[in-house]
Design a protein around this motif. Structure first.
Motif, short mmCIF file in Angstrom:
data_model
loop_
_atom_site.label_atom_id
_atom_site.label_comp_id
_atom_site.label_asym_id
_atom_site.label_seq_id
_atom_site.Cartn_x
_atom_site.Cartn_y
_atom_site.Cartn_z
N UNK A 109 -40.60 39.12 -28.78
CA UNK A 109 -39.24 38.58 -27.80
C UNK A 109 -38.49 39.59 -27.30
N UNK A 110 -37.78 38.97 -26.53
CA UNK A 110 -37.35 39.90 -25.50
C UNK A 110 -37.57 39.65 -23.50
N UNK A 111 -37.35 40.56 -22.97
CA UNK A 111 -36.89 39.89 -21.25
C UNK A 111 -38.57 39.82 -20.83
N UNK A 112 -38.64 39.50 -19.87
CA UNK A 112 -39.95 38.97 -19.15
C UNK A 112 -39.02 38.81 -17.95
N UNK A 169 -36.56 30.19 -28.64
CA UNK A 169 -35.41 29.68 -27.39
C UNK A 169 -35.44 30.50 -25.99
N UNK A 170 -36.24 30.15 -25.20
CA UNK A 170 -35.96 30.54 -23.73
C UNK A 170 -34.82 30.59 -22.79
N UNK A 190 -36.77 35.57 -17.74
CA UNK A 190 -36.62 35.06 -19.26
C UNK A 190 -36.76 36.30 -20.24
N UNK A 191 -35.37 35.90 -21.52
CA UNK A 191 -35.10 36.54 -21.77
C UNK A 191 -35.76 35.14 -23.38
N UNK A 233 -32.57 26.51 -20.22
CA UNK A 233 -32.23 26.90 -21.89
C UNK A 233 -33.38 25.97 -22.46
N UNK A 234 -34.50 26.27 -22.62
CA UNK A 234 -35.44 26.05 -22.99
C UNK A 234 -36.32 25.89 -24.91
N UNK A 235 -35.67 25.11 -25.90
CA UNK A 235 -36.30 25.72 -27.31
C UNK A 235 -37.64 24.98 -27.46
#
Length: 333
Positions: A79-82, A185-186, A110-111, A284-286
């Motif tokens: 998880x985290x920042x891309x 969740x992106x 992305x996060x 918002x991508x789930x």
């Protein structure tokens, strides 16, 4: 507006009689066979939650790189920042493209966050439920994300039941295999052309791909450099846009589970356009899956499509595609 991506009102579905449900399942089945997506209305998610999470996401992406890098993703399943690297480099998202410069990195940041609720085994939890990395600089981000993803999990259960009905399966077929589902969740930011200073030939905000899980719930913003979907009849086309609807698209696991009856949606996000040089979008991508150790066995006809595909373990299949090491997967079972 394309007719290959229909709209289903989930509230109407709940209250429909036999004839109404038969009509809905027929339309939905045809769309999932040809394209792999539908729009969902009647979902009960307040628009203010989408607005708030977008605002929190944008606030994070506005932070200095030195701050965001503290939350950088350290592994493909973290998880985290891309970070976005317009010139290429470590941590870049690459997708196969249709243009001449297919090696150009995708133009977005992305996060990523997930359920984060461990099941008590530290090794498995690291692979299946990695801890979320909430930025201390934005204490409101967690509350906004938690409120929004609670609705996503609720809707995922309803979609699982709907898809089972379309296939003529028991209503709990998918939900019973998703009691502790893995999901991501992106929060994805697509900067403007002016912000990135130009694009390479064929460079996209997100290159052509299919998602890895069972299905995805997408809250998107419409734009010149926006989403495109693909099917054999139409090629690339712009899906219908409805600000009050989610786009639900199938992923690789569901295509395998239905043994090719349904297809994972192939999609892309166009590059920033000179026609709208200041346009920026936040999606918002789930991404939803199933219980991590679910054995996904292709369904036999008539529910399945008869493609003859092999079985996979849900989370293992996804982690392998994300580049997880074989020794980690072996240790996980």
């Amino acid at each position: 507006m394309s007719t290959s991506i229909p709209t289903v009102d989930i509230t109407q579905w709940r209250h429909a009689g036999v004839a109404g449900k038969t009509e809905i399942t027929s339309v939905l089945d045809a769309a999932l066979r040809s394209t792999g997506a539908f729009l969902m209305r009647g979902h009960g998610v307040p628009r203010r939650l989408m607005t708030e999470l977008r605002a929190q996401a944008r606030a994070f992406f506005d932070l200095p790189r030195s701050v965001k890098s503290q939350y950088g993703i350290r592994a493909a399943y973290d998880s985290g920042w891309l970070e976005m690297h317009p010139a290429g480099g470590v941590g870049v998202e690459h997708s196969p493209g249709d243009g001449p410069d297919v090696g150009a990195p995708d133009l977005h940041e992305s996060f990523y966050l997930g359920p984060g609720q461990g099941q008590g085994d530290s090794a498995l939890d690291r692979l299946y439920y990695p801890a979320n990395r909430w930025p201390g600089e934005l204490p409101s981000l967690k509350a906004a994300a938690d409120a929004y993803t609670a609705h996503m999990v609720r809707l995922a259960e309803e979609i699982n039941a709907l898809l089972a009905a379309v296939l003529g399966l028991p209503g709990d077929f998918f939900t019973s295999r998703a009691r502790h589902s893995t999901w991501t969740q992106n929060l994805s930011w697509y900067p403007s052309l002016n912000a990135v200073g130009g694009v390479a030939d064929g460079q996209l905000r997100n290159g052509p791909h299919t998602d890895l899980g069972t299905f995805t719930l997408l809250s998107r913003q419409q734009g010149v450099g926006g989403l495109q979907a693909w099917n054999e009849a139409e090629g690339w086309f712009a899906p219908p846009y409805d600000p009050d609807a989610f786009l639900v698209n199938l992923g690789d696991l569901m295509e395998l589970w239905t043994d090719g009856r349904w297809r994972a949606l192939r999609h892309r996000v166009l590059g920033p356009s000179a026609q709208a040089p200041d346009e920026e979008l936040t999606s918002l991508v789930f991404f939803y899956e199933s219980d991590p150790e679910t054995l996904v066995e292709p369904l036999a006809p008539p529910a399945g499509g008869g493609a003859g595909r092999g079985s996979v373990v849900s989370r293992h299949a996804i982690l392998e595609k994300l580049g997880a090491r074989a020794d980690l997967l072996s240790a996980a079972g």
